[in-house]
Write a protein that holds these residues in place. Structure first.
Motif, mmCIF file in Angstrom:
data_model
loop_
_atom_site.group_PDB
_atom_site.id
_atom_site.type_symbol
_atom_site.label_atom_id
_atom_site.label_comp_id
_atom_site.label_asym_id
_atom_site.label_seq_id
_atom_site.Cartn_x
_atom_site.Cartn_y
_atom_site.Cartn_z
ATOM 1 N N LEU A 79 2.491 -7.294 2.198
ATOM 2 C CA LEU A 79 2.078 -6.272 2.804
ATOM 3 C C LEU A 79 0.637 -5.410 3.271
ATOM 4 O O LEU A 79 1.198 -4.464 4.314
ATOM 5 C CB LEU A 79 1.275 -5.264 1.742
ATOM 6 N N ARG A 80 -0.243 -6.291 3.987
ATOM 7 C CA ARG A 80 -1.097 -5.957 4.529
ATOM 8 C C ARG A 80 -0.683 -6.454 5.997
ATOM 9 O O ARG A 80 -0.475 -5.491 6.886
ATOM 10 C CB ARG A 80 -2.693 -6.924 4.508
ATOM 11 N N GLU A 81 0.210 -7.333 6.591
ATOM 12 C CA GLU A 81 0.492 -7.681 7.438
ATOM 13 C C GLU A 81 1.645 -6.644 7.904
ATOM 14 O O GLU A 81 1.299 -6.132 9.275
ATOM 15 C CB GLU A 81 1.532 -8.639 7.300
ATOM 16 N N ALA A 82 2.345 -6.134 6.814
ATOM 17 C CA ALA A 82 3.066 -5.110 7.330
ATOM 18 C C ALA A 82 2.087 -3.539 8.183
ATOM 19 O O ALA A 82 2.725 -2.808 8.064
ATOM 20 C CB ALA A 82 4.690 -4.384 6.297
ATOM 21 N N ALA A 83 1.875 -3.217 6.925
ATOM 22 C CA ALA A 83 0.548 -2.255 7.180
ATOM 23 C C ALA A 83 -0.322 -2.127 8.673
ATOM 24 O O ALA A 83 -1.041 -1.181 9.098
ATOM 25 C CB ALA A 83 0.323 -1.879 5.716
ATOM 26 N N LEU A 84 -1.457 -3.459 8.935
ATOM 27 C CA LEU A 84 -2.291 -3.442 9.468
ATOM 28 C C LEU A 84 -1.927 -2.169 11.077
ATOM 29 O O LEU A 84 -2.810 -1.967 11.464
ATOM 30 C CB LEU A 84 -3.103 -4.641 9.934
ATOM 31 N N SER A 206 13.324 -2.713 -3.083
ATOM 32 C CA SER A 206 13.102 -2.632 -4.593
ATOM 33 C C SER A 206 12.611 -1.597 -5.272
ATOM 34 O O SER A 206 13.118 -0.725 -6.821
ATOM 35 C CB SER A 206 12.439 -3.519 -5.463
ATOM 36 N N GLY A 207 11.825 -0.428 -4.192
ATOM 37 C CA GLY A 207 11.213 0.560 -4.396
ATOM 38 C C GLY A 207 9.628 0.868 -4.495
ATOM 39 O O GLY A 207 9.591 -0.001 -3.346
ATOM 40 N N PRO A 208 9.383 1.375 -4.961
ATOM 41 C CA PRO A 208 7.947 1.995 -4.451
ATOM 42 C C PRO A 208 6.771 0.695 -4.824
ATOM 43 O O PRO A 208 6.599 0.416 -6.078
ATOM 44 C CB PRO A 208 7.275 3.495 -5.160
ATOM 45 N N VAL A 209 5.752 0.243 -4.094
ATOM 46 C CA VAL A 209 5.373 -0.176 -3.840
ATOM 47 C C VAL A 209 3.813 -0.241 -3.837
ATOM 48 O O VAL A 209 3.051 -1.450 -4.603
ATOM 49 C CB VAL A 209 5.754 -1.639 -3.376
ATOM 50 N N ALA A 210 3.557 0.902 -2.920
ATOM 51 C CA ALA A 210 2.140 0.169 -2.616
ATOM 52 C C ALA A 210 1.889 2.572 -1.719
ATOM 53 O O ALA A 210 3.230 2.915 -1.908
ATOM 54 C CB ALA A 210 1.736 0.170 -1.388
ATOM 55 N N GLU A 235 4.543 9.606 8.484
ATOM 56 C CA GLU A 235 5.136 8.744 9.243
ATOM 57 C C GLU A 235 4.688 7.256 8.917
ATOM 58 O O GLU A 235 5.544 6.281 9.208
ATOM 59 C CB GLU A 235 5.042 9.099 10.739
ATOM 60 N N ALA A 236 3.569 7.187 9.152
ATOM 61 C CA ALA A 236 2.583 5.619 8.462
ATOM 62 C C ALA A 236 3.844 5.300 7.444
ATOM 63 O O ALA A 236 3.666 3.963 7.639
ATOM 64 C CB ALA A 236 0.874 6.173 8.804
ATOM 65 N N ALA A 237 3.495 6.012 6.003
ATOM 66 C CA ALA A 237 3.617 5.430 4.725
ATOM 67 C C ALA A 237 5.586 4.651 5.438
ATOM 68 O O ALA A 237 6.349 3.929 4.806
ATOM 69 C CB ALA A 237 3.955 6.040 4.017
ATOM 70 N N ALA A 238 6.342 5.941 6.420
ATOM 71 C CA ALA A 238 7.433 5.674 6.170
ATOM 72 C C ALA A 238 7.965 4.505 7.623
ATOM 73 O O ALA A 238 8.987 3.510 7.134
ATOM 74 C CB ALA A 238 8.215 6.988 6.910
ATOM 75 N N ILE A 240 6.030 1.900 7.465
ATOM 76 C CA ILE A 240 5.466 0.553 6.852
ATOM 77 C C ILE A 240 6.849 0.514 6.224
ATOM 78 O O ILE A 240 7.066 -0.623 5.787
ATOM 79 C CB ILE A 240 4.143 0.643 5.901
ATOM 80 N N SER A 241 7.170 1.554 5.581
ATOM 81 C CA SER A 241 8.248 0.824 4.028
ATOM 82 C C SER A 241 9.226 0.202 5.201
ATOM 83 O O SER A 241 10.087 -0.741 4.445
ATOM 84 C CB SER A 241 8.108 2.604 3.898
ATOM 85 N N LEU A 242 10.103 0.973 6.178
ATOM 86 C CA LEU A 242 11.043 0.151 7.658
ATOM 87 C C LEU A 242 10.844 -0.788 6.837
ATOM 88 O O LEU A 242 11.341 -2.334 7.296
ATOM 89 C CB LEU A 242 10.672 0.973 8.437
ATOM 90 N N ALA A 243 8.933 -1.597 7.345
ATOM 91 C CA ALA A 243 8.566 -3.145 7.672
ATOM 92 C C ALA A 243 9.271 -3.902 6.679
ATOM 93 O O ALA A 243 9.139 -5.325 6.440
ATOM 94 C CB ALA A 243 7.239 -2.855 8.319
#
Length: 248
Positions: A79-84, A206-210, A235-238, A240-243
């Motif tokens: 999650l961190r790698e996708a989000a940072l 699989s659904g909401p994770v963070a 937009e940022a959350a979207a 990260i979700s795509l990643a």
């Protein structure tokens, strides 16, 4: 016997996470185990890098960053790698503190934080547990959950973190529905007095994770900035979700 030892070790680990920094006697009472058993578990968890003692006397125990790293990798791709990368852009664009919180049971755990350059700022320690109903990240996460989960959560205890925390189930449900329509949450002083935050949910296949949020002093994140900051968080959350879903 080996299985019982593993179970007791995890009980101690979770108890430390809930109350850190925490002493031996308090831990023994909270998990209902003899002090000698708890002490053995603490030393074992220290040896493998999950816990560390404070340098103060008497000794108290707290999590290490290894726990945070493991939580951040829950569900497969980090999650961190996708989000940072996205969080970095969001921090530069807003100049405020950015929080990333991952779901763990009926709460979130703060797994990453990018601090603002401003001297006056929002602050939560990594590894902090965050109540869903009291925070921008938590309310955003609830908005992405189904009604069955929401009903179950609202039927449980909803303790106030501050005088501004939402604790009425009906009001929380109404706010969650507003977030679903708008795509981001707004929380003024509900988790920390004098701090305003805006958050949006992160969803894997699989659904909401963070959830991710932008936070700062209410004197700086004022109501006239919500329409500016909210869409940026959404937009940022979207992204990260795509990643997380492999759709970069």
């Amino acid at each position: 016997m080996a299985t019982e030892s593993v179970v007791s070790a995890f009980r101690v680990l979770e108890a430390v996470a809930e109350a850190q920094p925490v002493g031996l006697s308090e831990l023994a009472r909270s998990v209902g185990l003899p002090k000698s058993t708890v002490q053995r578990n603490l030393l074992t968890l220290q040896e493998v890098g999950w816990l560390r003692p404070t340098e103060t006397a008497p000794t108290r125990w707290q999590l290490t960053y290894r726990v945070v790293a493991i939580v951040g990798r829950a569900g497969g791709e980090s999650l961190r790698e996708a989000a940072l990368p996205v969080m970095n852009e969001l921090q530069l664009g807003t100049t405020e503190t950015i929080h990333l919180a991952a779901a763990d049971g009926d709460s979130l755990v703060l797994v990453e934080r990018l601090d603002t350059p401003h001297r006056l700022r929002a602050f939560l320690p990594l590894g902090e547990r965050i109540a869903l109903h009291a925070s921008a990240t938590g309310l955003a996460y609830l908005s992405a959950c189904g009604d069955e989960y929401l009903d179950k959560y609202l039927a449980g205890p909803l303790p106030a973190q501050t005088p501004d925390t939402l604790t009425d189930p009906g009001r929380i449900r109404a706010v969650v529905n507003e977030i679903r329509e708008r795509g981001y949450s707004v929380n003024v002083g509900g988790l920390s007095h004098g701090i305003s935050s805006l958050g949006a949910p992160i969803e894997s296949a699989s659904g909401p994770v963070a959830a991710v949020s932008v936070s700062g002093p209410s004197s700086r994140i004022t109501a006239d900035r919500f329409d500016e900051l909210g869409p940026q968080v959404r937009e940022a959350a979207a992204r990260i979700s795509l990643a997380l879903r492999g759709e970069r």
